[in-house]
Write an enzyme that holds these catalytic residues in place. Structure first.
Site, PDB file in Angstrom:
ATOM      1  N   ASP A 228      15.618 101.362  41.954  1.00 14.19           N
ATOM      2  CA  ASP A 228      17.033 101.481  42.300  1.00 14.19           C
ATOM      3  C   ASP A 228      17.864 101.976  41.115  1.00 14.19           C
ATOM      4  O   ASP A 228      17.772 101.428  40.016  1.00 14.19           O
ATOM      5  CB  ASP A 228      17.525 100.083  42.724  1.00 14.19           C
ATOM      6  CG  ASP A 228      18.827 100.105  43.472  1.00 14.19           C
ATOM      7  OD1 ASP A 228      19.642 101.015  43.247  1.00 14.19           O
ATOM      8  OD2 ASP A 228      19.036  99.182  44.279  1.00 14.19           O
TER       9      ASP A 228
ATOM     10  N   HIS B  39      21.362 102.401  41.208  1.00 11.69           N
ATOM     11  CA  HIS B  39      22.791 102.077  41.316  1.00 11.69           C
ATOM     12  C   HIS B  39      23.197 101.166  40.154  1.00 11.69           C
ATOM     13  O   HIS B  39      22.767 100.018  40.076  1.00 11.69           O
ATOM     14  CB  HIS B  39      23.079 101.373  42.643  1.00 11.69           C
ATOM     15  CG  HIS B  39      22.852 102.240  43.832  1.00 11.69           C
ATOM     16  ND1 HIS B  39      21.641 102.305  44.474  1.00 11.69           N
ATOM     17  CD2 HIS B  39      23.678 103.091  44.484  1.00 11.69           C
ATOM     18  CE1 HIS B  39      21.733 103.159  45.482  1.00 11.69           C
ATOM     19  NE2 HIS B  39      22.959 103.657  45.514  1.00 11.69           N
TER      20      HIS B  39
HETATM   21  C1  B12 Z   1      27.528 105.467  44.139  1.00 12.40           C
HETATM   22  C2  B12 Z   1      26.365 105.354  45.104  1.00 12.40           C
HETATM   23  C3  B12 Z   1      25.203 106.059  44.775  1.00 12.40           C
HETATM   24  C4  B12 Z   1      25.019 106.833  43.475  1.00 12.40           C
HETATM   25  C5  B12 Z   1      24.647 105.812  42.362  1.00 12.40           C
HETATM   26  C6  B12 Z   1      25.152 106.259  41.004  1.00 12.40           C
HETATM   27  C7  B12 Z   1      24.814 105.239  39.957  1.00 12.40           C
HETATM   28  N1  B12 Z   1      24.066 105.674  38.958  1.00 12.40           N
HETATM   29  O1  B12 Z   1      25.191 104.083  40.059  1.00 12.40           O
HETATM   30  C8  B12 Z   1      23.857 107.795  43.839  1.00 12.40           C
HETATM   31  C9  B12 Z   1      24.441 109.060  44.426  1.00 12.40           C
HETATM   32  C10 B12 Z   1      22.889 108.124  42.734  1.00 12.40           C
HETATM   33  C11 B12 Z   1      23.193 107.001  44.987  1.00 12.40           C
HETATM   34  C12 B12 Z   1      21.885 107.202  45.362  1.00 12.40           C
HETATM   35  C13 B12 Z   1      21.307 106.585  46.463  1.00 12.40           C
HETATM   36  N2  B12 Z   1      21.930 105.777  47.336  1.00 12.40           N
HETATM   37 CO1  B12 Z   1      23.715 105.061  47.053  1.00 12.40          CO
HETATM   38  N3  B12 Z   1      25.478 104.458  47.131  1.00 12.40           N
HETATM   39  C14 B12 Z   1      26.462 104.585  46.285  1.00 12.40           C
HETATM   40  C15 B12 Z   1      27.719 103.880  46.856  1.00 12.40           C
HETATM   41  C16 B12 Z   1      28.616 104.957  47.474  1.00 12.40           C
HETATM   42  C17 B12 Z   1      28.539 103.046  45.912  1.00 12.40           C
HETATM   43  C18 B12 Z   1      27.746 102.024  45.062  1.00 12.40           C
HETATM   44  C19 B12 Z   1      28.657 101.479  43.993  1.00 12.40           C
HETATM   45  O2  B12 Z   1      28.627 101.929  42.855  1.00 12.40           O
HETATM   46  N4  B12 Z   1      29.553 100.530  44.383  1.00 12.40           N
HETATM   47  C20 B12 Z   1      30.541  99.960  43.488  1.00 12.40           C
HETATM   48  C21 B12 Z   1      30.002  98.678  42.824  1.00 12.40           C
HETATM   49  C22 B12 Z   1      31.094  98.051  41.958  1.00 12.40           C
HETATM   50  O3  B12 Z   1      29.689  97.773  43.852  1.00 12.40           O
HETATM   51  P1  B12 Z   1      28.231  97.226  44.089  1.00 12.40           P
HETATM   52  O4  B12 Z   1      27.229  98.160  43.529  1.00 12.40           O
HETATM   53  O5  B12 Z   1      28.121  96.855  45.522  1.00 12.40           O
HETATM   54  O6  B12 Z   1      28.169  95.910  43.204  1.00 12.40           O
HETATM   55  C23 B12 Z   1      29.024  94.805  43.446  1.00 12.40           C
HETATM   56  C24 B12 Z   1      28.449  93.799  44.453  1.00 12.40           C
HETATM   57  O7  B12 Z   1      27.441  94.332  45.290  1.00 12.40           O
HETATM   58  C25 B12 Z   1      27.945  92.675  43.616  1.00 12.40           C
HETATM   59  N5  B12 Z   1      26.574  92.683  43.125  1.00 12.40           N
HETATM   60  C26 B12 Z   1      25.697  93.701  42.965  1.00 12.40           C
HETATM   61  N6  B12 Z   1      24.557  93.259  42.441  1.00 12.40           N
HETATM   62  C27 B12 Z   1      24.698  91.929  42.237  1.00 12.40           C
HETATM   63  C28 B12 Z   1      23.826  90.978  41.694  1.00 12.40           C
HETATM   64  C29 B12 Z   1      24.247  89.653  41.599  1.00 12.40           C
HETATM   65  C30 B12 Z   1      23.319  88.618  41.043  1.00 12.40           C
HETATM   66  C31 B12 Z   1      25.553  89.288  42.029  1.00 12.40           C
HETATM   67  C32 B12 Z   1      26.016  87.895  41.913  1.00 12.40           C
HETATM   68  C33 B12 Z   1      26.411  90.248  42.575  1.00 12.40           C
HETATM   69  C34 B12 Z   1      25.979  91.549  42.662  1.00 12.40           C
HETATM   70  O8  B12 Z   1      28.798  92.677  42.490  1.00 12.40           O
HETATM   71  C35 B12 Z   1      29.147  94.024  42.160  1.00 12.40           C
HETATM   72  C36 B12 Z   1      30.523  94.023  41.550  1.00 12.40           C
HETATM   73  O9  B12 Z   1      31.483  93.542  42.477  1.00 12.40           O
HETATM   74  C37 B12 Z   1      27.070 102.949  47.963  1.00 12.40           C
HETATM   75  C38 B12 Z   1      27.934 102.662  49.194  1.00 12.40           C
HETATM   76  C39 B12 Z   1      28.945 101.596  48.927  1.00 12.40           C
HETATM   77  N7  B12 Z   1      30.167 101.874  49.280  1.00 12.40           N
HETATM   78  O10 B12 Z   1      28.594 100.538  48.387  1.00 12.40           O
HETATM   79  C40 B12 Z   1      25.817 103.738  48.330  1.00 12.40           C
HETATM   80  C41 B12 Z   1      24.604 102.998  48.843  1.00 12.40           C
HETATM   81  C42 B12 Z   1      24.366 101.735  48.029  1.00 12.40           C
HETATM   82  N8  B12 Z   1      23.525 103.952  48.589  1.00 12.40           N
HETATM   83  C43 B12 Z   1      22.631 103.958  49.509  1.00 12.40           C
HETATM   84  C44 B12 Z   1      21.462 104.765  49.521  1.00 12.40           C
HETATM   85  C45 B12 Z   1      20.597 104.722  50.769  1.00 12.40           C
HETATM   86  C46 B12 Z   1      21.133 105.571  48.430  1.00 12.40           C
HETATM   87  C47 B12 Z   1      19.897 106.460  48.300  1.00 12.40           C
HETATM   88  C48 B12 Z   1      18.584 105.833  48.778  1.00 12.40           C
HETATM   89  C49 B12 Z   1      20.217 107.757  49.071  1.00 12.40           C
HETATM   90  C50 B12 Z   1      19.076 108.733  49.146  1.00 12.40           C
HETATM   91  N9  B12 Z   1      18.519 108.860  50.333  1.00 12.40           N
HETATM   92  O11 B12 Z   1      18.737 109.339  48.138  1.00 12.40           O
HETATM   93  C51 B12 Z   1      19.877 106.777  46.809  1.00 12.40           C
HETATM   94  C52 B12 Z   1      19.037 105.745  46.024  1.00 12.40           C
HETATM   95  C53 B12 Z   1      18.566 106.334  44.748  1.00 12.40           C
HETATM   96  C54 B12 Z   1      17.977 105.250  43.912  1.00 12.40           C
HETATM   97  N10 B12 Z   1      16.775 105.509  43.383  1.00 12.40           N
HETATM   98  O12 B12 Z   1      18.573 104.215  43.699  1.00 12.40           O
HETATM   99  C55 B12 Z   1      22.961 102.992  50.626  1.00 12.40           C
HETATM  100  C56 B12 Z   1      22.066 101.749  50.643  1.00 12.40           C
HETATM  101  C57 B12 Z   1      21.777 101.388  52.094  1.00 12.40           C
HETATM  102  C58 B12 Z   1      21.120 100.065  52.295  1.00 12.40           C
HETATM  103  N11 B12 Z   1      20.943  99.190  51.334  1.00 12.40           N
HETATM  104  O13 B12 Z   1      20.841  99.835  53.426  1.00 12.40           O
HETATM  105  C59 B12 Z   1      24.485 102.751  50.396  1.00 12.40           C
HETATM  106  C60 B12 Z   1      24.992 101.374  50.852  1.00 12.40           C
HETATM  107  C61 B12 Z   1      25.243 103.861  51.191  1.00 12.40           C
HETATM  108  C62 B12 Z   1      25.100 103.707  52.683  1.00 12.40           C
HETATM  109  N12 B12 Z   1      26.101 103.138  53.364  1.00 12.40           N
HETATM  110  O14 B12 Z   1      24.128 104.081  53.254  1.00 12.40           O
HETATM  111  N13 B12 Z   1      24.065 106.146  45.539  1.00 12.40           N
END
Ligand code: B12
Length: 149
Positions: free
Chosen positions: A13, A15
């Site tokens: 992953d 992200h």
């Molecule tokens: C930006 C993004 C990308 C970027 C990542 C850039 C980077 N280097 O970070 C890129 C374009 C590379 C990408 C790629 C992919 N992505 Co993407 N991506 C996103 C997106 C739009 C935003 C993620 C993000 O940064 N959110 C902002 C941060 C602040 O929030 P967060 O990550 O959720 O973290 C918060 C909470 O989750 C929580 N949290 C997270 N981890 C933990 C751990 C603990 C212990 C705790 C307490 C809390 C916690 O706290 C954080 C802060 O509040 C999401 C959709 C979305 N809106 O979430 C999809 C999403 C995560 N991606 C997705 C997918 C499918 C992919 C790919 C597989 C796509 C593909 N076919 O290639 C690839 C995976 C590549 C890989 N090897 O990982 C899906 C996952 C689907 C699923 N799980 O069912 C999502 C949900 C989009 C969707 N709706 O389909 N992605």
């Protein structure tokens, strides 16, 4: 001494935004955070926790493969004889899911707490403070984990 926390994104992953925000919030709240970054293997989590004598491991997963990536993780932790609490958070299942089921699955794997993708960093901080009986200051730390859901 500050509570030491290992943080990373498991498996393949890539992200990284979520853990960057978590790292900043945890550090600002007085935790000693070792951020392993994205694409961290189970071995790397376990080795880092042992090397730093960590109290908690926080695993992040966003791309939908957390179930596979976390299989056997707690067996490795046990083999390494680590005394850590483990949290996992992020987007833990593929697509829309019933989070109660997802939580039950990861609790069954051995995680002490399971968080969804809407989790605010403050929730993780509150959970760590509760589990380690910390108050506003890290200096008040007592090692008495009281693990709930
Ligand atoms: C930006 C993004 C990308 C970027 C990542 C850039 C980077 N280097 O970070 C890129 C374009 C590379 C990408 C790629 C992919 N992505 Co993407 N991506 C996103 C997106 C739009 C935003 C993620 C993000 O940064 N959110 C902002 C941060 C602040 O929030 P967060 O990550 O959720 O973290 C918060 C909470 O989750 C929580 N949290 C997270 N981890 C933990 C751990 C603990 C212990 C705790 C307490 C809390 C916690 O706290 C954080 C802060 O509040 C999401 C959709 C979305 N809106 O979430 C999809 C999403 C995560 N991606 C997705 C997918 C499918 C992919 C790919 C597989 C796509 C593909 N076919 O290639 C690839 C995976 C590549 C890989 N090897 O990982 C899906 C996952 C689907 C699923 N799980 O069912 C999502 C949900 C989009 C969707 N709706 O389909 N992605």
């Amino acid at each position: 001494m500050a509570t030491k926390v290992i943080l990373g994104v498991i498996g393949s992953d890539a992200h990284v935004v979520g853990i960057t925000i978590l790292e900043q919030a945890l550090s600002a709240s007085g935790f000693d955070v070792v951020n392993l970054g994205m694409q961290t293997s189970q071995e790397e989590f376990v080795e880092a926790a042992a090397a730093h004598d960590a109290e908690a491991i926080l695993v992040s997963s966003l791309y939908g493969h957390a179930k596979q990536d976390c299989e056997g993780f707690h067996e490795r932790i046990e083999e390494a004889d680590l005394d850590v609490v483990t949290y996992i958070g992020g987007n833990l299942a593929v697509g829309q899911d019933d989070f109660a089921e997802t939580r039950a699955f990861f609790r069954e794997l051995g995680f002490d707490r399971v968080f969804d993708s809407k989790t605010d960093p403050e929730e993780a901080i509150a959970a760590l403070r509760a589990d380690f009986d910390l108050h506003s200051s890290e200096d008040e730390r007592e090692r008495t984990p009281s693990l709930s859901a």
